[in-house]
Design an enzyme around this catalytic site. Structure first.
Site, PDB file in Angstrom:
ATOM      1  CB  CYS A   3      48.326  32.928  28.301  1.00 16.69           C
ATOM      2  SG  CYS A   3      49.064  33.346  29.938  1.00 16.69           S
ATOM      3  CB  CYS A  30      55.666  30.137  29.629  1.00 19.03           C
ATOM      4  SG  CYS A  30      55.245  31.615  28.925  1.00 19.03           S
ATOM      5  CB  CYS A  64      53.043  28.761  27.315  1.00 18.11           C
ATOM      6  SG  CYS A  64      52.490  30.616  27.270  1.00 18.11           S
ATOM      7  NE  ARG A 118      50.417  30.519  35.115  1.00 20.60           N
ATOM      8  CZ  ARG A 118      50.354  30.804  33.666  1.00 20.60           C
ATOM      9  NH1 ARG A 118      50.653  31.667  33.185  1.00 20.60           N
ATOM     10  NH2 ARG A 118      49.489  29.713  32.965  1.00 20.60           N
ATOM     11  CB  CYS A 163      63.017  44.850  24.916  1.00 19.84           C
ATOM     12  SG  CYS A 163      61.303  44.800  23.912  1.00 19.84           S
ATOM     13  CB  CYS A 189      56.950  47.689  29.140  1.00 17.88           C
ATOM     14  SG  CYS A 189      56.384  47.141  27.228  1.00 17.88           S
ATOM     15  CB  CYS A 205      59.659  45.592  30.941  1.00 15.68           C
ATOM     16  SG  CYS A 205      60.400  44.061  30.464  1.00 15.68           S
TER      17      CYS A 205
END
Ligand code: SAM
Ligand code: DTB
Ligand code: SF4
Length: 337
Positions: A204, A113, A144, A276, A69, A73, A76
């Site tokens: 979400c 998801c 999701c 969650r 990616c 972040c 991550c």
């Protein structure tokens, strides 16, 4: 004989403005600062007013496109810039994803998801995702996806394919965001959430605790989420999984009771949301998870993997839920405890 003086602790409420209910950061902070037992009692009271006792949603995650990616972040393991040992994998095909979704359904999950390590999908990625979404939906699962930033027409295409929820986390307070990621702005996240909402997909959105944020940033995150109009249908609260090679790998571990506090405050400020208990359960211990359920968590990620890191074994979760008298999947109660 001396008698203990009972302290009256006043309620904390949002303010009502012409444009609706608003939680100030101060009000959220006052909730976070309540004596622990008082906070849990209030959260469980709100929980029982809005949800049936013992109901826990099981959502299974699958990384359909892994690693590489371009974003940075700090938490991550899938960012190309960090050396985390994650092997990049291209988008999975319909047959592989359908098989994983069927297995999740057989194990008792009701929501599936799909995560992709994109900054933002290309239109041809959206086309491929629509086939995955339709296939998963066809199994009778709630769908999701979490694919990065979306343009309005991309959200509409996902909706048309049968997408029920879109996950896009605010992660932390706006004031702390640039300490965690510099390749995009907080406003970009809010814009995508607005596009998702406008397309009629359920939202979400949640965040991560344990990234070195101050208590006021935790309050700021919850205020941001609770003030979305309407607030998200699902609110994942993650405890940072400290992955070697990421800039946040050496963050101080979160005090488990402070994590429980955040769950409780999410429950009080967003009474009808599925809150969650998300990443970090493997490192948490069962007693802390039990406190999270008492604080109002009513959803977990279920299955032995999150996206690239581990999660408790499904059988262990089924046993834990059964020991706590939480219903989840009927198969759970049949397992030996
Ligand atoms: N690329 C998309 C995006 O950023 O929205 C979707 C996938 S991304 C991995 C989904 C979310 O997982 C992030 O927003 C973050 O909240 C959470 N996450 C990622 N790494 C994490 C970690 N190490 N610990 C806890 N949560 C994490
Ligand atoms: C969310 O809030 N947490 C999930 C999901 N939404 C996509 C992701 C957690 C990722 C944990 C680290 C990993 O396995 O990549
Ligand atoms: Fe990319 Fe999402 Fe990971 Fe950020 S959280 S680096 S956008 S996969």
């Amino acid at each position: 004989m001396t008698t203990a003086t009972l302290q009256f602790i006043p309620p904390v409420s949002p303010s009502q403005t012409p444009s609706g209910t608003r939680w100030s950061v101060d009000a959220v902070q006052s909730l976070l600062d309540l004596p622990f037992m008082e906070l849990l009692w209030r959260a469980q009271t709100v929980h029982r007013q809005h949800w049936p006792a013992g109901d826990v949603e099981l959502a299974t995650l699958l990384s359909v496109k892994t690693g590489g990616c371009p974003e940075n972040c700090g938490y991550c393991p899938q960012a190309a810039a960090f050396d985390t040992g994650v092997q990049a994998q291209k988008l999975m095909d319909v047959a592989e994803v359908t098989a994983a979704a069927q297995a999740a359904k057989d194990a008792g999950a009701t929501r599936f998801c799909m995560g992709a390590a994109w900054r933002t999908p290309k239109d041809r990625d959206i086309e491929k995702m629509t086939a995955l979404i339709a296939a998963v939906k066809g199994l009778g699962l709630q769908t999701c996806a979490t694919l990065g930033m979306l343009a309005p027409q991309q959200a509409e295409a996902l909706r048309d394919a049968g997408l029920d929820y879109y996950n896009h986390n605010l992660d932390t307070a706006p004031e702390y965001y640039q300490d965690v990621v510099s390749t995009r702005q907080y406003q970009d996240r809010l814009d995508t959430l607005a596009h998702v909402r406008a397309a009629g997909i359920k939202v979400c959105a949640g965040g991560i605790i344990g990234m070195g944020e101050a208590p006021v940033h935790r309050a700021g995150l919850i205020a941001q989420l609770a003030n979305l109009d309407p607030y998200p249908e699902s609110v994942p609260i993650n405890s940072l999984v400290r992955v070697p090679g990421t800039p946040l790998a050496d963050s101080e571990a979160v005090d488990p009771l402070d994590f429980v506090r955040v769950i409780a405050v999410a429950r009080i400020t967003m009474p009808r949301a599925r809150v969650r208990l998300s990443a970090g359960r493997q490192q948490m211990g069962e007693a802390v998870q039990a406190l999270c359920f008492l604080a109002g968590a009513n959803s977990i990620f279920y299955g032995d993997k999150l996206l690239v890191t581990g999660n408790p074994e499904a059988q262990d979760d089924a046993r834990l839920l059964a020991r706590l008298g939480l219903n989840a999947h009927p198969a759970a109660s049949a397992l030996p405890v």
